[in-house]
Structure formats: C-alpha cells, structure tokens
Design an enzyme around this catalytic site. Sequence first.
Site, PDB file in Angstrom:
ATOM      1  CG  HIS A 346      17.142  30.824   7.600  1.00 51.93           C
ATOM      2  ND1 HIS A 346      17.759  29.595   7.488  1.00 51.93           N
ATOM      3  CD2 HIS A 346      16.048  30.763   6.807  1.00 51.93           C
ATOM      4  CE1 HIS A 346      17.069  28.827   6.673  1.00 51.93           C
ATOM      5  NE2 HIS A 346      16.023  29.510   6.236  1.00 51.93           N
ATOM      6  CG  HIS A 484      22.065  29.135   5.739  1.00 56.86           C
ATOM      7  ND1 HIS A 484      20.687  29.010   5.762  1.00 56.86           N
ATOM      8  CD2 HIS A 484      22.372  29.537   4.489  1.00 56.86           C
ATOM      9  CE1 HIS A 484      20.199  29.310   4.574  1.00 56.86           C
ATOM     10  NE2 HIS A 484      21.200  29.632   3.774  1.00 56.86           N
ATOM     11  CD  GLU A 576      23.750  25.471   7.885  1.00 54.28           C
ATOM     12  OE1 GLU A 576      23.718  26.132   8.943  1.00 54.28           O
ATOM     13  OE2 GLU A 576      22.778  25.312   7.135  1.00 54.28           O
TER      14      GLU A 576
END
Length: 741
Positions: A346, A484, A576
């Site tokens: 992303h 991420h 994350e």
Amino acid sequence: MAVALHLTLLLFLHCGSFVLVTSVSSTVDSETTRSPFPAARTNGTELPTAGFTSSCSKSTAKPPESTTSTKHVTGETAASRKDTREKDEEEEGPLELECPPLGLESLKIKNNQLRASSYKRRGLGPHRGRLNIQSGIEDGDIYDGGWCAQHRDMEQWLEVDARQLTRFTGVVLQGRASIWSWNVVHSYKVQFSNDSVVWRPSMNGTEEAVFEGNQDLETPVLAIFNTSTVARYIRINPQTWYQNGTQGHICLRAEVLGCTLPDPNNIYAWQAEPTESKDKLDFRHHNYKEMRKLMKSVNEACPDITRIYSIGKSYTGLKLYVMEISDNPGKHELGEPEFRYIAGMHGNEVLGREILLNLMQYMCREYKRGDQRIVRLVKETRIHLLPSMNPDGYEMAFTKGSELAGWAWGRYSYEGIDMNHNFADLNSAMWNAIEVETDPSKLINHYFPIPEQYTSEEAFVASETRAVINWMQDVPFVLGASFHGGELVVTYPYDMTRDWAPREHTPTADESFFRWLATVYASTNQVMSNPDRRPCHNKDFLRYNNIINGADWHNVPGSMNDFSYLHTNCFEVTVELSCDKFPHVSELPVEWENNRESLLVYMEQVHRGIKGVVRDKDTEAGIADAIIKVDDIDHHIRSVADGDYWRLLNPGEYRVTASAEGYYPSSRSCRVMYEHHPTICDFRLTKMPRQRLRDILEKGGKLPRDPQLRLRRLRLRKLRVTTKAINRRRTASAGKRAKRM
C-alpha cells in the site's frame, strides 16, 4: 449578514526579506467572529497575555499559491508524474512544514492531554479526536470515529495540552470517520493559553482568525497560522458545521503542529522521550529517485555483499528494485536459505519502505565494522529487500506529505487495485477439494496451481502483483514478511475465512510455528511490547499479545501471505508497524529504534527447523521437487533445483519422509533443538527399477538383458494383437465381397 474576509499580509522579517503570510478567505456569519471565551475578548482594555509570545512564521517551504491560510494539497496525476520521470526532472515534493506534528495521530499525545467542552459519549470523547483515527464497524461503540460535542453551539472546543511551552504553527482538521454519519466542521477558531484559564485567540490582523475546515469526512485540511504563538495549551473552537437538521453534530479529528521550545532548566525532563537513534542513518522520506540513489550508494559502499536487481515494473513504468545482501550475491548457494522483506504494497503506508532502506545501510555498515551477528546473517542467509512494491501509490502519497496524505490516498495501484486482495485465491480451491474428496490421502496440501482464469490476459491483476508472483517462483524463499501501516500488530495466515465470514479464526497446519514467528517480531518491537500503550483505532491487540490470525481480524481473500504458503515453500507474516501510516520525518529515528531488533531476530528464524539435501543414492546428484512430509503436519514442502530444502519447525522430535517420482520414499527421525541453527536431515533415495529403465532409455544406453527380453515380449504381444485385429477386418471385408457376387 455574511462577511467575506480576503486579507493578504506581507511581513518584513529582520533579515531584510519578505515572506507572504496568507489569511482567511472564507464566508462566515458575522456572529461566528465572536469568541466563545469571555476572558479572551477585548473592549478597549489591554488583555493579559499570561506570558504569551508570538513570532512571524518563517518557513523554508515555497510560498503557497493560494491566498488562504487553509491549504488543500492535491497531488499530481500519476500520468503527469510519469512524463516528468521520463525527462529525469526533479519532482515537486510535499509542502514543508515549519514545525512537526505534536503527535495526536501517532499517539505521542496521551489521552489525558486531551480535553473537551463536552462529548456525546465515551466512544466520541476527546481521546478520539485524533487525525486519521478509524472507527469500528458499528456507530456507537467505544471505538468511534472522532470527537463529537454533546451540544451544538459555538461554545464547544477540543483542547490539547502540550505539557510544555510550544510554538504552535498550525492545525490539520478532518471530519468524523463513519460509514453511517456525515459530520464535518466547516470553519473554526483557535485559542492559546499558558494556564488553561486565560485564553488568547489566534489573530488575523486586528480580527480574530477564522479558519476553513472540511467539506468531506476524510480529506485532511491544513491551516497555517499567520503568526506562530508560544503557549502550553491550544483549543480548536468550531464555528460552523454540517447541520442536517437535528442530525448534524460538531465532530472532528485533528493534528496540531508545533515546535517544542528548548528546556535549559530541564523542567520537563520527566516527560522527555528519545527523538534520535544512535545509528547515524539517512532518516528521511525518500521518493523514487532518492530511494534509487540510496540503494546505489549502499551497493557502492558494500559491493562484495550487495546486488541491486529489478523484478519488474509498475503500471507507470517504475522499476521494482530489490537489494540483495549475501556473501555471494546473485547466486543461490546449496544449503543457504533465501529470505525476503517486502514493503510498500500500500503506497501510503510508508514506514516499511524507510526501515528497509535503513536496514540496508545498517547491515552494510555493521558488516564492514565486523559485527559478528550481521556477519553471520550475511554469510549464512541470502537476504532480499523490496522496499517499494507499489511505487506509483507512494509517489501519489509523497506529493501530499505526512499529514495531508489521508487514510487511503496512494493506497492502491495506479489502476486502483488493492494488491493485498490481488493474489490468486488458492484457499477456495483447497477447501473445495477437501469437501469433494473422500480419501484425505489423495489431497494435495502444497504447491496449489494458479487458477487458469487468474493467468488469462483478461484477468484484472496488477503488473506489480504479477512481478512479485514471478519473483516467488524464481527464488526458493523460505521465510518472509510484508510491512504495512495503520496498526500495531503482527498477523499470520490464513487471512481468508473458510465460510467467508467477516472474521473467524482460520489456522493453517503450521499454526504453532506461525504463532512463534509473529511473537518473535511483536515481543521484540519496543512499541508493541509496551504494556502501557493504548490501542491505535478500534481493536485492542494487547489482549492478543499483539499477534492475531489474519482471518480472525478481517477476511482478506487473495492475500500474499496465503498465496505464499499454498503456492510456494515460503512462510510469511504481515507486520503492521505503526498507528500512523505516514509518520512525520522527525519520528523516523525512533521508529527505526523500535524495529531494529525485531528486523534482525525475525530474519534469524529462517534457520530454525530442519534442512538438508535430497540426493540420488547412486549418483549423489540432487533431486529437485522431492516432497518433504512431516508426520502430523498436513502441509508438505519441496526441494529446489539442487535438491536442498528447508522445513521451518518448532523444537521437537519429528518423523520426516522424503519422496520423489521414480524413487522409493525414505523416512527418518529428525530432532529440532532450541539453538538458532537448523538440524541437518539429508536423504538418499533409491530409484525404482522402472525409473532406472527410463533413465537408461533417455540416455540412449544399452539396456540390461532382462529388460531387453521383457521389452521384446511386449512388442511381440502388441504386434500379435494388432495383427489379429487387421486380419479380422480383412476377413469381414472378404465376406462382404462374396455376398455381393
């Protein structure tokens, strides 16, 4: 009566230069210009300043083009950036902020530093008024999407206590995060205080400044103050908002920009937090060109252990560069496992990109210094680092910068594809086969083929996804992780639920080892392992020790983790890294410190379990595609081209079987110890007679006598059968001719 304010001031600085400071350009009701704080009003009497100081903002950024203190930053289109890159010109960077964010979004500002005039309920309290905070699925829970005042008047405020004197320079505002409600503040005022009793307004010349807010829920809007103000407290005071009858409430999310003043008397030492790293690395956000330069500089500094290569291109033509770190770059060595880190799937989740660039620099420097831990990693492991899987998305987010990129801007590929859902769904094929097949022994549990519809030219698959799949098939990776942002947790497969439920624990056959991998990273990460940290958004992962089965968090069909596990030998987790997807540059050194040990200890796990070589007993040649089966774990792996294999396992005693086409299988017991090195489990397989015959025929050699006789008999039998059939046809034809005559 509406009053339009259009003021532009040129302030003369002491250095003799001019700077353009822009003011409010908005239309508001005359009533909104009054202050809701009586102590801050003036009626000809001098207002006590309570020790306030103000100064002109002197920014290193280019003067804004707009004549408003509120800055809507819109990114260039990817197509225009592509043309610019092709001409090798310098790209325009994000707006440079004079002062960094205080840390509402990154949680550096604690809950007890936020107060409000009122709030509707606990889930909409002041602690939720943080930029980009995300709500739960249901409106009304304790994790709602912003601060919302209980009352609907101009007396409402959100207050931030910086806890020490700070030069405030601006505010970033956002609407409430909700899929059910529309709550935005259209305009607001700002006040400052040193004691939270006497307040002074932000001024626009002789008038109290009114700043432009939001027109939608997500787009962050920046307001730069005409004059920066030194104080301890700051209040955001909404003036107009989306009404919608009785449904329009005062709700917002915010970030405050400010520079902490020096503390020569060490008054605030008790709350001082480290802001630097002992490692002198290149801590900044690197766009595509700068990333390429940094990777080249690392390669030039350590040419013997590094190599840069590309696995493909993005939709707009940006190369997906990989840094390889190994004592023999460019070559797979027998018995040496392959490891990978991937970041930037992303494009707006940028921290992974930066820590991988930091990791390249760190490993190069420490290898040259003789750090034995790094030397051992480099000599025993072939490491691949892909810092930007989605460079197109990153360039979009980069043009807006840290505070203005928003939650989703730059997340997707140039074509609008979420790559985290773009890999082939092999889970469904596996579960469908389990339901249909009655004999479990006939089921495959590894190397699931990619569905034909996924490989067709009409399949909507990102070029970046295809490049990574080809990379996975070319390099025999053993272990990896993808980075991420937006949370603090490590997730492990499966990411997809079996019955397509929104969330449901869906373990793999290697559940225990995946939990170990996730725990290794989470327990050594300085933020995740902090028991006093607060949840980022709408789920408290501390309850799960900061690890969770991906499907138990949310259902993600077509994830890279699941694809990697079912189609290759590689085990992979998702990390994350931070609550803030796009941390400010000032936070990068601390983020590196938070993750340095985790990065290294996770890489070392590639050496946990068993490894070996599967060879032909007669020729000692390595056997490719031999199947390695561990009893009681219903997931096999395969040997690679030279016959070597790696099977990740927790400590224990295992019965392992190696088998290959044309060979008799072989089994042995292999004991995995607690040490950080694998147990050697080699296999030598004996060919079946049929395979020996096939090999001799393929080589054109002379067959042994017995097989020759058997082959002649088979040929004679076949000849007899065909001759008999021919003769029958002949007899039938002769009979038909006799009847006609």
